[in-house]
Design an enzyme around this catalytic site. Structure first.
Site, PDB file in Angstrom:
ATOM      1  N   CYS A   9      49.127  29.481  28.124  1.00  0.00           N
ATOM      2  CA  CYS A   9      49.789  28.174  28.206  1.00  0.00           C
ATOM      3  C   CYS A   9      48.859  27.034  27.803  1.00  0.00           C
ATOM      4  CB  CYS A   9      50.321  27.958  29.616  1.00  0.00           C
ATOM      5  SG  CYS A   9      51.709  29.052  30.030  1.00  0.00           S
ATOM      6  N   ASP A  11      52.159  46.076  44.704  1.00  0.00           N
ATOM      7  CA  ASP A  11      51.849  46.423  43.324  1.00  0.00           C
ATOM      8  C   ASP A  11      53.162  46.580  42.587  1.00  0.00           C
ATOM      9  OD1 ASP A  11      52.304  49.534  42.309  1.00  0.00           O
ATOM     10  OD2 ASP A  11      52.324  49.319  44.490  1.00  0.00           O
ATOM     11  N   ASP A  37      46.881  55.320  43.744  1.00  0.00           N
ATOM     12  CA  ASP A  37      48.041  56.063  44.197  1.00  0.00           C
ATOM     13  C   ASP A  37      47.630  57.532  44.320  1.00  0.00           C
ATOM     14  OD1 ASP A  37      50.562  56.859  44.838  1.00  0.00           O
ATOM     15  OD2 ASP A  37      51.481  56.295  42.942  1.00  0.00           O
ATOM     16  N   CYS A  94      51.329  25.693  34.137  1.00  0.00           N
ATOM     17  CA  CYS A  94      50.504  26.899  34.235  1.00  0.00           C
ATOM     18  C   CYS A  94      49.108  26.654  33.671  1.00  0.00           C
ATOM     19  CB  CYS A  94      51.191  28.041  33.478  1.00  0.00           C
ATOM     20  SG  CYS A  94      50.290  29.604  33.529  1.00  0.00           S
ATOM     21  N   CYS A  99      47.064  29.246  32.719  1.00  0.00           N
ATOM     22  CA  CYS A  99      46.572  30.464  32.066  1.00  0.00           C
ATOM     23  C   CYS A  99      46.131  30.171  30.631  1.00  0.00           C
ATOM     24  CB  CYS A  99      47.643  31.550  32.093  1.00  0.00           C
ATOM     25  SG  CYS A  99      48.918  31.396  30.812  1.00  0.00           S
ATOM     26  N   HIS A 128      49.714  35.743  30.684  1.00  0.00           N
ATOM     27  CA  HIS A 128      50.514  34.732  31.376  1.00  0.00           C
ATOM     28  C   HIS A 128      51.225  35.309  32.595  1.00  0.00           C
ATOM     29  CE1 HIS A 128      53.310  31.569  32.348  1.00  0.00           C
ATOM     30  NE2 HIS A 128      54.255  32.501  32.349  1.00  0.00           N
TER      31      HIS A 128
END
Length: 381
Positions: free
Chosen positions: A305, A262, A89, A300, A302, A331
């Protein structure tokens, strides 16, 4: 920088963006690493979660630790240990968020540092210089964001200044190998949005961002601003919607032709115990999860999980354990990347409209009022 459109499904676009430090498929979501770190997550973990690019903030890194120190590390990539693409940014958002402690002129913005109160000046050229020291793959133009609500005459004057600053950024960026994106402004006024995009297109940029749509405006006005900007954006360049948003926001905005996003929402919500799942939101602090031995989301993949129960996450949150914030963040970031993969797959299959309707009608779309304003019915029939 090379951008290639691969497939369209309606206005939704599947593309590929080649940057100095790598390639990413679009639509893409960028985790926010304001201070050269996505809170609680290592760069290796980010890569494993599927993040193709991360975002850093010029203003905050300019103050601490300073652009010169980062440049001595070979840029932001070497400093933070992330070897994929980085977008920074420009510091323009702080022109808005620190309005009580800054003085704005045609030359730039004089700030009171939020760290020690010292006076710091940031101009369009100065922002480009800092981002050059950071060696950002995508450099953003310095711009001004207006409040909401705002009088149209104020929004028009602010937009015109941002366009003059954009021209200065383009000149100062010169022949840098890294990409430069212009930022569309104009608050919630469609005619100002189209005027702004026409001005940016005339200057010529590698990509085009839509700024100033995350400052409190309701969805009808946000939608009209996005649509007005997108309809005038070049088709052969990426479009980036700044600071947006919920999973449903992403799905809907892709339907307008947005390529990049974003937002701090996945990581910030995770630290506050608000978790996104395929079955809807989970507020892990709630007592209902104290003895819930199921994974957070059975669909999921991840690490959270795969390895931990809702009861354990509830316990960590209630105890204030930093591990809880880390596992929650892993997650939520995985979930956001999984949504983007599903978006890309739907576009590739040329069934994006059907995907949008199903997403909004399901548990993941619950709680959003965006659908009615984007003209998307939530009854799949």
């Amino acid at each position: 920088m090379i951008y290639e459109r691969c497939v369209n499904s309606g206005a939704a676009r599947l593309g590929r963006l080649c940057l100095t430090h790598g390639m990413l498929d679009t639509p893409a979501f960028m985790p926010v690493g304001t201070y050269a770190a996505v809170k609680g997550v290592t760069p290796d973990e980010l890569a494993a979660l599927g993040a193709p690019i991360v975002l850093g903030n010029t203003f905050h890194l300019m103050l601490r630790p300073g652009a010169e120190l980062i440049a001595r590390h070979g840029g932001l990539h070497g400093f933070m240990g992330w070897h994929g693409p980085i977008l920074t940014d420009s510091g323009g958002f702080q022109v808005w968020s620190l309005a009580a402690n800054r003085h704005l002129t045609e030359d730039g913005a004089m700030f009171a540092s939020p760290l020690d109160g010292s006076r710091r000046f940031l101009s369009p050229e100065g922002s480009i210089d800092v981002q050059r020291a950071l060696n950002s793959d995508v450099v953003m133009c310095f711009d001004e964001c207006t409040d909401y609500p705002v009088d149209k005459s104020v929004a028009a004057a602010s937009m015109a200044r941002s366009m003059r600053w954009a021209a200065r950024c383009r000149t100062h960026h010169a022949d840098s190998a890294n990409a430069l994106f212009g930022i569309n402004q104009g608050s919630v006024f469609p005619d100002l949005r189209t005027e702004s995009m026409d001005a940016l297109t005339e200057i010529g940029f590698d990509g085009y961002a839509i700024g100033g749509v995350s400052v409190g405006e309701p969805w009808p006005e946000k939608a009209s601003a996005i649509e007005a900007a997108i309809t005038r954006a070049p088709v052969d360049a990426p479009r980036y919607l700044m600071g947006v948003g919920t999973p449903a926001d992403l799905v809907l905005a892709v339907g307008y032709g947005v390529d990049m996003f974003d937002c701090v929402m996945p990581s910030r919500n995770a630290r506050n115990g608000y978790l996104f799942t395929n079955a809807g939101a989970v507020k892990i602090k709630n007592a209902a999860y104290r003895e819930d031995f199921r994974p957070l989301d059975a669909e999921c993949g991840c690490p959270t999980c795969r390895g931990y129960s809702r009861a354990y996450l509830h316990h960590l949150f209630r105890c204030g354990e930093m591990l809880g914030a880390r596992l929650n963040t892993l997650h939520n970031l995985w979930y956001y990347q999984s949504v983007m993969r599903r978006i890309r797959n739907a576009i590739a299959a040329e069934r994006y409209d059907q995907f949008t309707r199903q997403f909004l009608a399901g548990p993941e779309g619950v709680g959003t009022r965006a659908a009615e304003f984007f003209g998307v019915a939530t009854d799949c029939g």
